[in-house]
Write a protein that holds these residues in place. Sequence first.
Motif, PDB file in Angstrom:
ATOM      1  N   SER A 167       2.875  15.462  -5.007  1.00  0.00           N
ATOM      2  CA  SER A 167       1.594  15.808  -5.619  1.00  0.00           C
ATOM      3  C   SER A 167       1.225  14.763  -6.653  1.00  0.00           C
ATOM      4  O   SER A 167       1.959  14.546  -7.628  1.00  0.00           O
ATOM      5  CB  SER A 167       1.675  17.191  -6.281  1.00  0.00           C
ATOM      6  OG  SER A 167       1.955  18.181  -5.308  1.00  0.00           O
ATOM      7  N   GLY A 168       0.111  14.097  -6.440  1.00  0.00           N
ATOM      8  CA  GLY A 168      -0.320  13.038  -7.338  1.00  0.00           C
ATOM      9  C   GLY A 168      -1.341  13.514  -8.354  1.00  0.00           C
ATOM     10  O   GLY A 168      -2.208  14.341  -8.041  1.00  0.00           O
ATOM     11  N   ARG A 169      -1.242  12.970  -9.564  1.00  0.00           N
ATOM     12  CA  ARG A 169      -2.210  13.279 -10.628  1.00  0.00           C
ATOM     13  C   ARG A 169      -2.436  12.023 -11.451  1.00  0.00           C
ATOM     14  O   ARG A 169      -1.481  11.373 -11.895  1.00  0.00           O
ATOM     15  CB  ARG A 169      -1.692  14.406 -11.512  1.00  0.00           C
ATOM     16  CG  ARG A 169      -2.708  14.924 -12.515  1.00  0.00           C
ATOM     17  CD  ARG A 169      -2.157  16.103 -13.310  1.00  0.00           C
ATOM     18  NE  ARG A 169      -3.191  16.763 -14.069  1.00  0.00           N
ATOM     19  CZ  ARG A 169      -3.656  16.326 -15.235  1.00  0.00           C
ATOM     20  NH1 ARG A 169      -3.133  15.220 -15.792  1.00  0.00           N
ATOM     21  NH2 ARG A 169      -4.602  16.995 -15.859  1.00  0.00           N
ATOM     22  N   PHE A 170      -3.696  11.661 -11.629  1.00  0.00           N
ATOM     23  CA  PHE A 170      -4.012  10.483 -12.425  1.00  0.00           C
ATOM     24  C   PHE A 170      -3.678  10.731 -13.891  1.00  0.00           C
ATOM     25  O   PHE A 170      -3.989  11.795 -14.444  1.00  0.00           O
ATOM     26  CB  PHE A 170      -5.489  10.117 -12.288  1.00  0.00           C
ATOM     27  CG  PHE A 170      -5.851   9.549 -10.945  1.00  0.00           C
ATOM     28  CD1 PHE A 170      -5.602   8.212 -10.648  1.00  0.00           C
ATOM     29  CD2 PHE A 170      -6.436  10.348  -9.971  1.00  0.00           C
ATOM     30  CE1 PHE A 170      -5.925   7.688  -9.400  1.00  0.00           C
ATOM     31  CE2 PHE A 170      -6.765   9.835  -8.726  1.00  0.00           C
ATOM     32  CZ  PHE A 170      -6.502   8.498  -8.438  1.00  0.00           C
ATOM     33  N   VAL A 218       0.842  -1.193   0.000  1.00  0.00           N
ATOM     34  CA  VAL A 218       0.000   0.000   0.000  1.00  0.00           C
ATOM     35  C   VAL A 218       0.876   1.242   0.000  1.00  0.00           C
ATOM     36  O   VAL A 218       1.909   1.280   0.677  1.00  0.00           O
ATOM     37  CB  VAL A 218      -0.907   0.024   1.255  1.00  0.00           C
ATOM     38  CG1 VAL A 218      -1.855   1.224   1.202  1.00  0.00           C
ATOM     39  CG2 VAL A 218      -1.684  -1.258   1.393  1.00  0.00           C
ATOM     40  N   ALA A 219       0.443   2.252  -0.737  1.00  0.00           N
ATOM     41  CA  ALA A 219       1.119   3.552  -0.699  1.00  0.00           C
ATOM     42  C   ALA A 219       0.082   4.648  -0.546  1.00  0.00           C
ATOM     43  O   ALA A 219      -1.005   4.585  -1.140  1.00  0.00           O
ATOM     44  CB  ALA A 219       1.951   3.785  -1.952  1.00  0.00           C
ATOM     45  N   VAL A 220       0.428   5.647   0.246  1.00  0.00           N
ATOM     46  CA  VAL A 220      -0.387   6.848   0.403  1.00  0.00           C
ATOM     47  C   VAL A 220       0.401   8.015  -0.172  1.00  0.00           C
ATOM     48  O   VAL A 220       1.555   8.242   0.208  1.00  0.00           O
ATOM     49  CB  VAL A 220      -0.713   7.116   1.888  1.00  0.00           C
ATOM     50  CG1 VAL A 220      -1.459   8.435   2.039  1.00  0.00           C
ATOM     51  CG2 VAL A 220      -1.518   5.969   2.478  1.00  0.00           C
ATOM     52  N   VAL A 221      -0.213   8.752  -1.097  1.00  0.00           N
ATOM     53  CA  VAL A 221       0.416   9.933  -1.673  1.00  0.00           C
ATOM     54  C   VAL A 221      -0.177  11.158  -0.992  1.00  0.00           C
ATOM     55  O   VAL A 221      -1.395  11.371  -1.008  1.00  0.00           O
ATOM     56  CB  VAL A 221       0.174   9.997  -3.188  1.00  0.00           C
ATOM     57  CG1 VAL A 221       0.757  11.291  -3.762  1.00  0.00           C
ATOM     58  CG2 VAL A 221       0.797   8.777  -3.873  1.00  0.00           C
ATOM     59  N   GLU A 222       0.674  11.944  -0.369  1.00  0.00           N
ATOM     60  CA  GLU A 222       0.227  13.120   0.383  1.00  0.00           C
ATOM     61  C   GLU A 222       1.050  14.329  -0.023  1.00  0.00           C
ATOM     62  O   GLU A 222       2.285  14.304   0.014  1.00  0.00           O
ATOM     63  CB  GLU A 222       0.364  12.886   1.891  1.00  0.00           C
ATOM     64  CG  GLU A 222       0.176  14.110   2.762  1.00  0.00           C
ATOM     65  CD  GLU A 222      -1.151  14.824   2.526  1.00  0.00           C
ATOM     66  OE1 GLU A 222      -1.133  16.061   2.403  1.00  0.00           O
ATOM     67  OE2 GLU A 222      -2.196  14.132   2.456  1.00  0.00           O
ATOM     68  N   ARG A 223       0.371  15.380  -0.407  1.00  0.00           N
ATOM     69  CA  ARG A 223       1.010  16.584  -0.918  1.00  0.00           C
ATOM     70  C   ARG A 223       1.744  17.384   0.147  1.00  0.00           C
ATOM     71  O   ARG A 223       2.811  17.932  -0.084  1.00  0.00           O
ATOM     72  CB  ARG A 223      -0.085  17.426  -1.578  1.00  0.00           C
ATOM     73  CG  ARG A 223       0.269  18.820  -1.958  1.00  0.00           C
ATOM     74  CD  ARG A 223      -0.927  19.516  -2.584  1.00  0.00           C
ATOM     75  NE  ARG A 223      -2.005  19.760  -1.626  1.00  0.00           N
ATOM     76  CZ  ARG A 223      -3.087  20.470  -1.920  1.00  0.00           C
ATOM     77  NH1 ARG A 223      -3.249  20.936  -3.134  1.00  0.00           N
ATOM     78  NH2 ARG A 223      -4.004  20.679  -0.993  1.00  0.00           N
TER      79      ARG A 223
END
Length: 466
Positions: free
Chosen positions: A115-118, A32-37
């Motif tokens: 910062s994540g972006r699909f 599992v990974a959590v992407v947090e800005r």
Amino acid sequence: MSQVEHLDTLILGSGQGGKRLAWHLGHSGQRVAVVERQWVGGSCPAVACLPSKNEIWSARIAYLTRHAAGFGTITGPLAIDMSKVRDRKIDMIEREVALHLKAYAASGAELIMGSGRFIGPKTMEVQLNDGGTRTLSADQVVVNVGTHAAIPDVPGLRDAQPLTHIGALELDYAPAHLVVLGGGYIGIEMAQAYRRFGSRVTVIEHNERLMSREDADVSDEVLRILNAEGIDVILSAETVKVAGRSGTGVSIVLRTASGEQVIEGSDILVSAGRVPNTAGIGLEAAGIELDERGYIRVNERLQAATPGVWAIGEAAGSPHFTHVSVDDFRIVRDNMAGGNRTTSDRLIPYTMFSDPPLAHVGLSESEAHRKNIAIRVAKVPMTNVLRTFATDETQGFMKAIIGADDDRILGFTMIGAEAGEVMTTVQTAMLAGMPYQTLRDAVISHLTYAEGLGAVLSNVPALPAK
């Protein structure tokens, strides 16, 4: 594009529900990974719930100290050190960050700061905060991106660089005159806190009363409490334009029933609603649909239209409370494991941490009237609660909503000391399906605020004779 790394579950945003899901799935053996800005634990421990209540408590200490003589404690001249107030809050946040990092390490879930972006279905590109890029894909994706403060489209307001609740909690001074745009829950909490820190405070609300979703008697009592502390409240006011800059001086032009007026202040705080953080993160590339308000479209199981995609918390349109996001976690956790848990039967309470606090659960009186639900109403002032004889915390009231044709407790509202704790007792009774008489006749410890439940429930009108 960097090489794609595949995961079992990818979570965008580390808010209350998302991080709990990550820790649970990590302990279960998933990758599992959590992407947090920005914020390790999400907004609640960093800039919202805990920090605001931390500073509200500091403001309460200031208030009690000012009024200590009435209880027999004589103090000297009072001064507020706002730098110390802020430092106390920062110390708490740092402890929270350490606890979160420890929880991530123990669970095996990875926290990725960036910062994540699909960029495609269940595929995300992450611009790392320390440089570089990672591309991640997963069997399951959870969006937990929350909301941010809305800034109304008022001429000059954005140029004035107004405070939101985030900036208000970073001040190392008490504004000479704080103008609060919005008479909702956050605005009222901050208005009262800064008044107690020594600021002159004016609250401007465009509706005809504060907290327009509440019953009129609730709004009236909160207004009375604020006025008693020297807070000016202007109702039914349209903000026409703003000039100046928050922190150095602002001028707000209002349109009211009595004509146009100008409010001059040193600082301006905007508390006018929330906007979901769903723009600019590539949801369209992932096939994730939004509703007309910009929230992620989910069903009662918190599933998005795209298989294997879930949403948690405020961005999913859930009620804007941390405790709801925690319950969203439980729903998604169980449904990922094959369960069938939904949001449809939740009894959601809330508390506004003014002083005294406001707490509510279930049906309100006005909501019952709108829905044509027949009810009985019981109400007592807090002066009827014996505990207040000892504490002098006499402001507010308790109000119970009872079914007209049976003895079920349908709702409860309280303005008064320890309102959130007392409300939880009523919530428990409602969840258990107790008739109100069971709680009315319970042997409740003396001398407590909860003892007042006996008083209010003794005032329930009798059922009509058949």
